[in-house]
Write an enzyme that holds these catalytic residues in place. Structure first.
Site, PDB file in Angstrom:
ATOM      1  N   LYS A   9      54.848  25.940  36.952  1.00  0.00           N
ATOM      2  CA  LYS A   9      54.900  27.235  37.597  1.00  0.00           C
ATOM      3  C   LYS A   9      54.447  27.088  39.038  1.00  0.00           C
ATOM      4  O   LYS A   9      53.540  26.311  39.335  1.00  0.00           O
ATOM      5  CB  LYS A   9      53.971  28.219  36.860  1.00  0.00           C
ATOM      6  CG  LYS A   9      53.873  29.592  37.501  1.00  0.00           C
ATOM      7  CD  LYS A   9      52.876  30.461  36.756  1.00  0.00           C
ATOM      8  CE  LYS A   9      52.712  31.797  37.453  1.00  0.00           C
ATOM      9  NZ  LYS A   9      51.735  32.666  36.761  1.00  0.00           N
ATOM     10  N   ASN A 191      52.329  24.005  45.432  1.00  0.00           N
ATOM     11  CA  ASN A 191      52.243  22.536  45.414  1.00  0.00           C
ATOM     12  C   ASN A 191      50.934  22.014  44.819  1.00  0.00           C
ATOM     13  O   ASN A 191      50.494  20.914  45.136  1.00  0.00           O
ATOM     14  CB  ASN A 191      52.436  21.972  46.840  1.00  0.00           C
ATOM     15  CG  ASN A 191      53.747  22.385  47.457  1.00  0.00           C
ATOM     16  OD1 ASN A 191      54.786  22.326  46.794  1.00  0.00           O
ATOM     17  ND2 ASN A 191      53.713  22.836  48.701  1.00  0.00           N
ATOM     18  N   ARG A 192      50.341  22.822  43.958  1.00  0.00           N
ATOM     19  CA  ARG A 192      49.096  22.437  43.276  1.00  0.00           C
ATOM     20  C   ARG A 192      47.926  22.234  44.239  1.00  0.00           C
ATOM     21  O   ARG A 192      46.916  21.658  43.866  1.00  0.00           O
ATOM     22  CB  ARG A 192      49.292  21.177  42.415  1.00  0.00           C
ATOM     23  CG  ARG A 192      50.262  21.365  41.241  1.00  0.00           C
ATOM     24  CD  ARG A 192      49.738  22.446  40.299  1.00  0.00           C
ATOM     25  NE  ARG A 192      50.529  22.582  39.081  1.00  0.00           N
ATOM     26  CZ  ARG A 192      51.528  23.431  38.925  1.00  0.00           C
ATOM     27  NH1 ARG A 192      51.897  24.205  39.940  1.00  0.00           N
ATOM     28  NH2 ARG A 192      52.162  23.529  37.786  1.00  0.00           N
ATOM     29  N   LEU A 193      48.056  22.702  45.471  1.00  0.00           N
ATOM     30  CA  LEU A 193      46.944  22.625  46.419  1.00  0.00           C
ATOM     31  C   LEU A 193      46.133  23.923  46.318  1.00  0.00           C
ATOM     32  O   LEU A 193      46.046  24.716  47.256  1.00  0.00           O
ATOM     33  CB  LEU A 193      47.456  22.397  47.840  1.00  0.00           C
ATOM     34  CG  LEU A 193      48.158  21.055  48.063  1.00  0.00           C
ATOM     35  CD1 LEU A 193      48.595  20.924  49.519  1.00  0.00           C
ATOM     36  CD2 LEU A 193      47.226  19.895  47.697  1.00  0.00           C
TER      37      LEU A 193
END
Length: 214
Positions: A9, A191-193
């Site tokens: 997601k 971006n999972r940051l």
């Protein structure tokens, strides 16, 4: 077996920046709580996971409902003789966590739990519906029982015994106040940051704020 590695997601609903958040984590918690409530999509915004360490040395988590929060801490209620209650009595260092998926947010609270005063416990117990009051008395929480019928029969008897009478709070039931020593706020980002801001209580009772790598 099912491979869930492709469950992905994109998180992009909000951001968490040091320049726009308060110095105290309770103020930020209050802001987030009401934002999630207003945003909708969460049936019980006050549902949280309580993690304790049991006498067997294993951690155990369960979902309970937060009933109050102040600058002093977070309050929930339970049976003091339950597995949870006994674990807290043996080791008051516990963890609370909230996951509000609609706004891609988590809050993780490390704290020290202590029993609330009898006045606070009495006040909340009196506010509960009679059915909930009797349910607290009926259940020897976490104990093995032979069948559900035992609970139902005991409830019926208590309904007769207390018909038209005030239902007193049992001594084994009451609140825990969790005083936070560390509070981490997690905001999903692309971006999972993800944004992770941690508050740690200092000796002078101020809060030290740090950004953590996701």
């Amino acid at each position: 077996m099912e491979d869930l590695s492709n469950y992905r997601k994109s998180y992009d609903k909000s951001e968490l920046l040091e320049t726009t958040i308060p110095e105290d984590p309770i103020n930020l918690f209050n802001k987030w709580f009401h934002e999630v409530e207003d945003f909708g999509g969460v049936d019980e915004v006050n549902a949280m996971t309580v993690a304790t360490i049991g006498s067997d040395g294993f951690p155990k988590s369960r979902v309970v409902l937060l009933k109050k929060y102040t600058f002093e801490g977070f309050i929930f209620y339970t049976n003091y003789d339950s597995e949870k209650g006994k674990a807290i009595s043996n080791n008051p260092n516990i963890c609370l966590s909230f996951f509000w998926h609609t706004m891609e947010r988590q809050v993780i609270i490390k704290g020290i739990a202590e029993k609330t005063t009898t006045t606070i416990s009495d006040g909340y117990f009196e506010s509960r519906p009679d059915g909930s009051k009797l349910g607290a008395i009926v259940s020897n929480q976490s104990e093995v029982i032979p069948s559900r019928t035992v609970l139902e029969d005991k409830l019926k008897q208590l309904e007769k015994d207390f018909q038209g009478k005030e239902i007193p709070r049992p001594d084994f039931w009451g609140g825990f106040l969790v005083k936070p020593v560390e509070v981490e706020f997690w905001q999903g980002r692309p971006n999972r940051l993800h944004d992770r801001i941690r508050y740690q209580l200092q000796d002078d009772f101020s809060w030290k704020m740090d950004r953590l790598s996701p």
